[in-house]
Design an enzyme around this catalytic site. Structure first.
Site, PDB file in Angstrom:
ATOM      1  N   ASP A  34     -48.036  71.533 -40.654  1.00 49.39           N
ATOM      2  CA  ASP A  34     -47.889  71.060 -39.091  1.00 49.39           C
ATOM      3  C   ASP A  34     -47.054  69.648 -39.386  1.00 49.39           C
ATOM      4  OD1 ASP A  34     -49.551  72.921 -38.415  1.00 49.39           O
ATOM      5  OD2 ASP A  34     -51.388  71.857 -38.502  1.00 49.39           O
ATOM      6  N   LYS A  56     -48.471  77.496 -44.256  1.00 48.23           N
ATOM      7  CA  LYS A  56     -48.822  78.135 -42.968  1.00 48.23           C
ATOM      8  C   LYS A  56     -47.750  77.501 -41.846  1.00 48.23           C
ATOM      9  CE  LYS A  56     -52.206  76.956 -39.834  1.00 48.23           C
ATOM     10  NZ  LYS A  56     -51.646  76.581 -38.606  1.00 48.23           N
ATOM     11  N   ASP A  83     -48.542  81.399 -38.002  1.00 46.29           N
ATOM     12  CA  ASP A  83     -49.322  81.229 -37.033  1.00 46.29           C
ATOM     13  C   ASP A  83     -49.215  80.843 -35.918  1.00 46.29           C
ATOM     14  OD1 ASP A  83     -52.105  80.621 -35.962  1.00 46.29           O
ATOM     15  OD2 ASP A  83     -52.291  78.672 -37.037  1.00 46.29           O
ATOM     16  N   LYS A  85     -50.182  82.554 -33.012  1.00 42.57           N
ATOM     17  CA  LYS A  85     -51.293  82.820 -32.019  1.00 42.57           C
ATOM     18  C   LYS A  85     -50.553  83.661 -30.901  1.00 42.57           C
ATOM     19  CE  LYS A  85     -54.192  79.165 -33.555  1.00 42.57           C
ATOM     20  NZ  LYS A  85     -53.247  78.176 -34.204  1.00 42.57           N
ATOM     21  N   HIS A  87     -50.179  85.922 -27.798  1.00 43.19           N
ATOM     22  CA  HIS A  87     -51.018  86.174 -26.565  1.00 43.19           C
ATOM     23  C   HIS A  87     -50.171  86.612 -25.343  1.00 43.19           C
ATOM     24  CE1 HIS A  87     -55.108  85.287 -24.351  1.00 43.19           C
ATOM     25  NE2 HIS A  87     -54.530  86.427 -23.659  1.00 43.19           N
ATOM     26  N   ASP A  88     -49.852  87.924 -25.162  1.00 36.90           N
ATOM     27  CA  ASP A  88     -48.959  88.438 -24.230  1.00 36.90           C
ATOM     28  C   ASP A  88     -49.392  90.051 -23.878  1.00 36.90           C
ATOM     29  OD1 ASP A  88     -46.853  88.773 -22.186  1.00 36.90           O
ATOM     30  OD2 ASP A  88     -45.882  87.171 -23.583  1.00 36.90           O
ATOM     31  N   ILE A  89     -48.660  90.510 -22.847  1.00 38.97           N
ATOM     32  CA  ILE A  89     -48.951  92.102 -22.670  1.00 38.97           C
ATOM     33  C   ILE A  89     -48.567  92.522 -23.985  1.00 38.97           C
ATOM     34  CG2 ILE A  89     -48.228  91.787 -20.429  1.00 38.97           C
ATOM     35  CD1 ILE A  89     -45.694  93.193 -21.004  1.00 38.97           C
ATOM     36  N   PRO A  90     -49.470  93.845 -24.117  1.00 36.56           N
ATOM     37  CA  PRO A  90     -48.934  94.634 -25.514  1.00 36.56           C
ATOM     38  C   PRO A  90     -47.631  95.228 -25.772  1.00 36.56           C
ATOM     39  CG  PRO A  90     -50.941  95.677 -24.164  1.00 36.56           C
ATOM     40  CD  PRO A  90     -50.339  94.525 -23.280  1.00 36.56           C
ATOM     41  N   ASN A  91     -47.038  95.516 -24.999  1.00 32.94           N
ATOM     42  CA  ASN A  91     -45.560  95.782 -25.428  1.00 32.94           C
ATOM     43  C   ASN A  91     -44.872  94.594 -26.269  1.00 32.94           C
ATOM     44  OD1 ASN A  91     -43.258  97.847 -25.330  1.00 32.94           O
ATOM     45  ND2 ASN A  91     -42.439  96.144 -23.878  1.00 32.94           N
ATOM     46  N   THR A  92     -45.055  93.339 -25.423  1.00 28.47           N
ATOM     47  CA  THR A  92     -44.245  92.075 -25.751  1.00 28.47           C
ATOM     48  C   THR A  92     -44.791  91.547 -27.254  1.00 28.47           C
ATOM     49  OG1 THR A  92     -43.963  91.443 -23.763  1.00 28.47           O
ATOM     50  CG2 THR A  92     -43.568  89.623 -25.154  1.00 28.47           C
ATOM     51  N   THR A 142     -60.976  76.505 -33.336  1.00 29.13           N
ATOM     52  CA  THR A 142     -62.144  75.561 -33.959  1.00 29.13           C
ATOM     53  C   THR A 142     -62.055  74.172 -33.425  1.00 29.13           C
ATOM     54  OG1 THR A 142     -60.350  74.992 -35.788  1.00 29.13           O
ATOM     55  CG2 THR A 142     -62.140  76.480 -36.258  1.00 29.13           C
ATOM     56  N   ARG A 233     -54.106  68.266 -42.036  1.00 26.48           N
ATOM     57  CA  ARG A 233     -54.081  66.866 -42.138  1.00 26.48           C
ATOM     58  C   ARG A 233     -54.666  66.202 -43.314  1.00 26.48           C
ATOM     59  NH1 ARG A 233     -55.770  66.633 -35.963  1.00 26.48           N
ATOM     60  NH2 ARG A 233     -56.831  68.404 -36.593  1.00 26.48           N
TER      61      ARG A 233
HETATM   62  O1  C5P Z   1     -55.262  69.424 -39.709  1.00 22.76           O
HETATM   63  P1  C5P Z   1     -56.151  70.426 -39.536  1.00 22.76           P
HETATM   64  O2  C5P Z   1     -56.711  70.780 -41.221  1.00 22.76           O
HETATM   65  O3  C5P Z   1     -57.127  70.442 -38.581  1.00 22.76           O
HETATM   66  O4  C5P Z   1     -55.197  71.926 -39.321  1.00 22.76           O
HETATM   67  C1  C5P Z   1     -55.815  73.140 -39.196  1.00 22.76           C
HETATM   68  C2  C5P Z   1     -54.826  74.264 -38.797  1.00 22.76           C
HETATM   69  O5  C5P Z   1     -55.293  75.283 -38.428  1.00 22.76           O
HETATM   70  C3  C5P Z   1     -53.799  73.877 -37.877  1.00 22.76           C
HETATM   71  O6  C5P Z   1     -52.434  74.237 -38.112  1.00 22.76           O
HETATM   72  C4  C5P Z   1     -54.218  74.826 -36.387  1.00 22.76           C
HETATM   73  O7  C5P Z   1     -53.491  75.164 -35.519  1.00 22.76           O
HETATM   74  C5  C5P Z   1     -54.949  75.756 -37.137  1.00 22.76           C
HETATM   75  N1  C5P Z   1     -56.054  76.434 -36.492  1.00 22.76           N
HETATM   76  C6  C5P Z   1     -57.199  76.012 -36.264  1.00 22.76           C
HETATM   77  N2  C5P Z   1     -58.069  76.637 -35.703  1.00 22.76           N
HETATM   78  C7  C5P Z   1     -57.947  78.018 -35.333  1.00 22.76           C
HETATM   79  C8  C5P Z   1     -56.614  78.562 -35.821  1.00 22.76           C
HETATM   80  C9  C5P Z   1     -55.900  77.748 -36.236  1.00 22.76           C
HETATM   81  O8  C5P Z   1     -57.244  74.880 -36.293  1.00 22.76           O
HETATM   82  N3  C5P Z   1     -58.899  78.706 -34.651  1.00 22.76           N
END
Ligand code: C5P
Length: 257
Positions: A34, A56, A83, A85, A87-92, A142, A233
């Protein structure tokens, strides 16, 4: 260092294998890159590539640097988790999944909340693709606690919402899920050993929590049934990222030994 060349989701039996716990931990730790651009990503990878095998790439880096940022990672033999994530219509989403598969990534995320049709379309998009990425449905972020879940109008606890989305995902043919450490044992029961459970919200003992709400230590998350741990982090912002990663590997190895 052995680079895993394919996903081995049968983690329930992994403990029985005579594997060096540190090597097993290395195979299951994913570092979240990140960072704001390709140069800082390359710097981190250089510091970490003798310690970690999985990286990632998420929204921040992908938007800043584009798909080209994945090329050196794949070319150097690393396993890449994209990563975004979706989230859109199925075709896209199906079209985006097909595009991502061509980039050589090994895992990628889409939001379970996109619904069964979206998940099924994503899965169908990979039929016939060689060495396709594992599709992971994100359940509840999370960073979301009960107050955040209620604020988006859900009349359920985070745990109930995670279970609902996981059941729905499994019905749509998805076996990979992202969830918090708090739900991982329930999800492991639901998916059995075939489930690929990827767990962020990991904090080594004594580390800063940041914006994460539902957290666990590396050893706890593995004992609860995690397949892979995602750590950002605590590694990327450490004074010595490689030493921070080594220390997390040692914590993980405690649970795997
Ligand atoms: O810095 P940290 O350890 O909190 O980073 C967690 C990573 O996991 C981030 O890249 C975040 O986007 C990702 N993530 C998350 N919760 C989710 C899915 C992915 O924290 N449910």
């Amino acid at each position: 260092m052995p680079i895993p060349d394919r996903l081995n989701p049968t983690f329930a039996s992994a403990r029985a294998l005579p594997t060096d716990p540190i090597e097993e931990a290395r195979r299951r730790l994913i570092v979240a890159l990140d960072v704001p651009g390709a140069a800082s990503a390359a710097g981190l990878v250089e510091q970490l590539e003798n310690t970690c095998t999985w990286f990632k790439v998420g929204l921040e880096l992908f938007i800043a640097a584009g798909p080209a940022v994945l090329e050196p990672l794949v070319a150097r033999g690393h396993s890449v988790f994209l990563d975004l994530k979706l989230h859109d219509i199925p075709n896209t989403v199906a079209a985006a999944v097909r595009s991502a598969a061509k980039l050589g990534v090994r895992m990628m995320t889409l939001h379970g909340a996109g619904g069964p049709a979206m998940l099924a379309a994503a899965r169908a998009a990979l039929e016939g693709v060689d060495n396709p990425p594992e599709l992971l449905a994100v359940t509840v972020l999370t960073s979301m606690d009960q107050a955040q879940v209620s604020a988006v109008g859900l009349d359920r606890s985070p745990a109930e919402q995670v279970a609902l989305l996981a059941r729905m995902g499994m019905d749509a043919g998805i076996r990979g899920f992202v969830c918090s450490p708090q739900e991982v044992s329930a999800l492991r029961l639901l998916t059995g050993p075939e489930g690929v459970l990827v767990i962020p919200g990991i904090r080594p003992a004594g580390a800063a929590v940041g914006d994460q709400k539902r957290i666990a230590t590396p050893a706890e998350a593995l004992r609860l049934g995690a397949s892979y741990l995602v750590v950002g982090r605590p590694i990327t912002q450490a004074h010595d990222p490689a030493e921070a990663a080594e220390s997390i590997l040692r914590e993980m190895a405690e649970a795997l030994g």
